[in-house]
Design a protein around this motif. Structure first.
Motif, PDB file in Angstrom:
ATOM      1  N   LYS A 123      -0.663  -0.503   0.038  1.00 43.53           N
ATOM      2  CA  LYS A 123      -1.373   0.766  -0.133  1.00 43.53           C
ATOM      3  C   LYS A 123      -2.249   1.061   1.086  1.00 43.53           C
ATOM      4  CE  LYS A 123      -1.906   0.641  -5.134  1.00 43.53           C
ATOM      5  NZ  LYS A 123      -2.902   0.522  -6.207  1.00 43.53           N
ATOM      6  N   LEU A 124      -2.948   0.030   1.574  1.00 49.44           N
ATOM      7  CA  LEU A 124      -3.817   0.203   2.736  1.00 49.44           C
ATOM      8  C   LEU A 124      -3.005   0.585   3.971  1.00 49.44           C
ATOM      9  CD1 LEU A 124      -6.762   0.023   3.643  1.00 49.44           C
ATOM     10  CD2 LEU A 124      -6.366  -2.380   4.183  1.00 49.44           C
ATOM     11  N   ALA A 125      -1.848  -0.031   4.142  1.00 48.95           N
ATOM     12  CA  ALA A 125      -0.989   0.298   5.284  1.00 48.95           C
ATOM     13  C   ALA A 125      -0.478   1.737   5.187  1.00 48.95           C
ATOM     14  CB  ALA A 125       0.176  -0.683   5.360  1.00 48.95           C
ATOM     15  N   LYS A 126      -0.192   2.205   3.965  1.00 46.76           N
ATOM     16  CA  LYS A 126       0.244   3.598   3.785  1.00 46.76           C
ATOM     17  C   LYS A 126      -0.872   4.567   4.168  1.00 46.76           C
ATOM     18  CE  LYS A 126       3.600   2.885   0.130  1.00 46.76           C
ATOM     19  NZ  LYS A 126       3.903   3.125  -1.297  1.00 46.76           N
ATOM     20  N   PHE A 127      -2.115   4.233   3.800  1.00 48.61           N
ATOM     21  CA  PHE A 127      -3.231   5.099   4.173  1.00 48.61           C
ATOM     22  C   PHE A 127      -3.390   5.173   5.682  1.00 48.61           C
ATOM     23  CE2 PHE A 127      -4.811   5.035  -0.192  1.00 48.61           C
ATOM     24  CZ  PHE A 127      -5.267   6.335  -0.290  1.00 48.61           C
ATOM     25  N   SER A 128      -3.147   4.070   6.364  1.00 46.25           N
ATOM     26  CA  SER A 128      -3.284   4.090   7.822  1.00 46.25           C
ATOM     27  C   SER A 128      -2.292   5.054   8.447  1.00 46.25           C
ATOM     28  CB  SER A 128      -3.100   2.685   8.397  1.00 46.25           C
ATOM     29  OG  SER A 128      -1.762   2.272   8.306  1.00 46.25           O
TER      30      SER A 128
END
Length: 135
Positions: A123-128
């Protein structure tokens, strides 16, 4: 505590007082994004976010902001931040550094809760990728 560190009596008293407090069982980590303004764009990572009021984030300009992502703390983070009696946060200006740091925490979270850490890291990588601002 570093090995071989000699504490004064007042430091020892303070340590013993804080060490005697019961450990928390759970905690939450909140992630806030602040776009570039006077300063470059930043990501703030607040530890034990459930216990701090919104007004504590006012100096960073985040008093009325909402976290874009949250995750539970792992047991090592809870122990490490047990002695924090003031608001503790980390700030990042680079997504790569944040993703690297969070990967280590997510690995520990996976040990405690099956697949929770990897799911969060994705999820964090998608936000980036979703945020248009370049940190």
């Amino acid at each position: 505590m570093k090995a071989g560190y000699v504490m004064t009596q007042s430091e020892r008293d303070s340590f013993n007082r804080d060490n005697a407090r019961p450990r928390k069982k759970t905690g939450r980590v909140d992630y806030y994004f602040k776009p570039a303004g006077t300063y470059p764009a930043r990501i703030y990572v607040f530890m034990h976010a459930e216990m701090w009021r919104d007004r504590n984030r006012r100096p960073m300009g985040l008093a009325f902001s909402h976290p874009f992502l949250s995750r539970p703390m792992n047991s090592e983070e809870i122990e490490y931040h047990h002695f924090d009696f003031r608001l503790c946060y980390h700030q990042y200006e680079n997504w790569d550094r944040l993703l690297f740091a969070e990967l280590q925490e997510c690995d520990l979270l996976d040990v405690e809760t099956y697949w929770e850490g990897q799911r969060f890291h994705r999820k964090l990588a998608k936000f980036s990728k979703m945020i248009n601002y370049r940190l």
